[in-house]
Write an enzyme that holds these catalytic residues in place. Structure first.
Site, mmCIF file in Angstrom:
data_model
loop_
_atom_site.group_PDB
_atom_site.id
_atom_site.type_symbol
_atom_site.label_atom_id
_atom_site.label_comp_id
_atom_site.label_asym_id
_atom_site.label_seq_id
_atom_site.Cartn_x
_atom_site.Cartn_y
_atom_site.Cartn_z
ATOM 1 N N ASN A 11 0.864 -1.186 0.000
ATOM 2 C CA ASN A 11 0.000 0.000 0.000
ATOM 3 C C ASN A 11 0.898 1.233 0.000
ATOM 4 O O ASN A 11 1.449 1.600 1.033
ATOM 5 C CB ASN A 11 -0.895 -0.038 1.254
ATOM 6 C CG ASN A 11 -1.695 1.238 1.424
ATOM 7 O OD1 ASN A 11 -1.774 2.066 0.514
ATOM 8 N ND2 ASN A 11 -2.295 1.404 2.602
ATOM 9 N N TRP A 12 1.022 1.827 -1.167
ATOM 10 C CA TRP A 12 1.927 2.985 -1.279
ATOM 11 C C TRP A 12 1.336 4.249 -0.672
ATOM 12 O O TRP A 12 2.015 5.254 -0.556
ATOM 13 C CB TRP A 12 2.266 3.226 -2.759
ATOM 14 C CG TRP A 12 3.345 2.332 -3.277
ATOM 15 C CD1 TRP A 12 3.734 1.124 -2.771
ATOM 16 C CD2 TRP A 12 4.180 2.573 -4.422
ATOM 17 N NE1 TRP A 12 4.756 0.599 -3.519
ATOM 18 C CE2 TRP A 12 5.046 1.474 -4.552
ATOM 19 C CE3 TRP A 12 4.273 3.602 -5.357
ATOM 20 C CZ2 TRP A 12 6.005 1.372 -5.569
ATOM 21 C CZ3 TRP A 12 5.216 3.510 -6.368
ATOM 22 C CH2 TRP A 12 6.073 2.414 -6.477
ATOM 23 N N GLU A 163 -5.496 -4.532 10.638
ATOM 24 C CA GLU A 163 -4.481 -3.491 10.783
ATOM 25 C C GLU A 163 -4.762 -2.671 12.047
ATOM 26 O O GLU A 163 -5.557 -1.718 12.003
ATOM 27 C CB GLU A 163 -4.508 -2.551 9.571
ATOM 28 C CG GLU A 163 -4.178 -3.224 8.264
ATOM 29 C CD GLU A 163 -3.556 -2.245 7.274
ATOM 30 O OE1 GLU A 163 -2.514 -2.591 6.711
ATOM 31 O OE2 GLU A 163 -4.084 -1.132 7.108
ATOM 32 N N SER A 208 3.300 -1.786 10.423
ATOM 33 C CA SER A 208 4.751 -1.817 10.655
ATOM 34 C C SER A 208 5.381 -3.186 10.398
ATOM 35 O O SER A 208 6.277 -3.599 11.123
ATOM 36 C CB SER A 208 5.084 -1.324 12.071
ATOM 37 O OG SER A 208 4.701 0.025 12.217
ATOM 38 N N GLY A 229 2.709 -1.057 4.282
ATOM 39 C CA GLY A 229 2.726 0.369 3.945
ATOM 40 C C GLY A 229 4.141 0.840 3.684
ATOM 41 O O GLY A 229 4.714 0.627 2.612
ATOM 42 N N GLY A 230 4.754 1.462 4.695
ATOM 43 C CA GLY A 230 6.074 2.081 4.551
ATOM 44 C C GLY A 230 7.109 1.190 3.877
ATOM 45 O O GLY A 230 7.831 1.638 2.975
#
Ligand code: PGA
Length: 246
Positions: A11-12, A163, A208, A229-230
């Site tokens: 997920n950008w 999440e 994370s 994500g990150g």
């Protein structure tokens, strides 16, 4: 016991650039992952670049409406035409920043299915809810809205992502045990509706996930992969996470 194919979705969020797309595609194309579904959910403007390179892609949101006068929204018809096969619905950032209710999230999941998109339905609690020992109650309500709206057949085409909000982008991952506990609850909730649905449905963990914690999380019996994500913006980290999921 049905074997569920593991999945890693990136997920950008509202990040990325043309050059990142290029380096990401070039690096990932050299490392095919057999037995793993890999999906990238970039900002919608980048979808076509991934599709041109035969990547599986998803949107990050979908309108609950059909094409029409809805400035700034993105419809299922358009996502499908752009080559998306998946779409994230009910991400906590959408729920928080755009006031999306459980009912709206369920309608979006339905709209995704109507357009042959697989919804990745996000659920998860805040730190306050966790501290109040109300995780199951909270996540249970998020799921109930979806169960009330979708048939068993429609649910069988969905993916769920757990999440916990307190773990998203904070570097605080849920421990494998904490995550497994909620995943088991989600699977039991699915089983209460339909036992075969519970066996088939993939439940991803997000919050994370990094190369150094992915293996332990993915080793849990009810965690079928991750929504990243990150770390999905760092190609080598994303690849390491994909390897951990196989
Ligand atoms: P994170 O984000 O991996 O940066 O915590 C996960 C997500 O929001 O899907």
């Amino acid at each position: 016991m049905i074997k569920r194919t593991p999945m890693v979705a990136g997920n950008w969020k509202m990040n990325g650039s043309r050059s990142l797309v290029e380096s990401f595609v070039n690096t990932l194309n050299d490392r095919p992952f057999n037995g793993l579904d890999v999906v990238v959910c970039p900002p919608v403007g980048y979808l076509s670049f991934f599709v041109a390179e035969c990547f599986s892609v998803g949107g990050q949101d979908i309108s609950d409406q059909d094409n029409g006068a809805h400035t700034g929204d993105i419809s299922g018809e358009i996502l499908t035409e752009l080559g998306a096969s998946y779409v994230i619905v009910g991400h906590s950032e959408r729920r928080e920043n755009h006031g999306e209710s459980n009912e709206l999230v369920a309608k979006k999941a339905l709209k995704a299915l109507d357009n042959n998109l697989i919804p990745i339905i996000c659920v998860g609690e805040s730190l306050k809810v966790r501290e109040d020992n109300k995780v199951n109650e909270f996540v249970g309500k998020q799921l109930a809205a979806v169960f009330d709206t979708l048939s068993s057949e429609q649910l069988s085409r969905c993916i769920i992502a757990y999440e916990p909000i307190w773990a998203i982008g904070t570097g605080k991952t849920a421990s494998p045990e904490q995550a497994q506990e909620v995943h088991a609850f989600i699977r039991q909730t699915l089983a209460d509706n339909d036992k075969s649905l519970a066996e088939k449905t993939r439940v991803l963990y997000g919050g994370s996930v990094k190369p150094d914690n992915a293996s332990q999380l993915f080793a849990q019996p009810d965690i079928d992969g991750g929504l990243i994500g990150g770390a999905s913006l760092k190609t080598e980290d994303f690849i390491a996470i994909c390897q951990a999921a196989i």
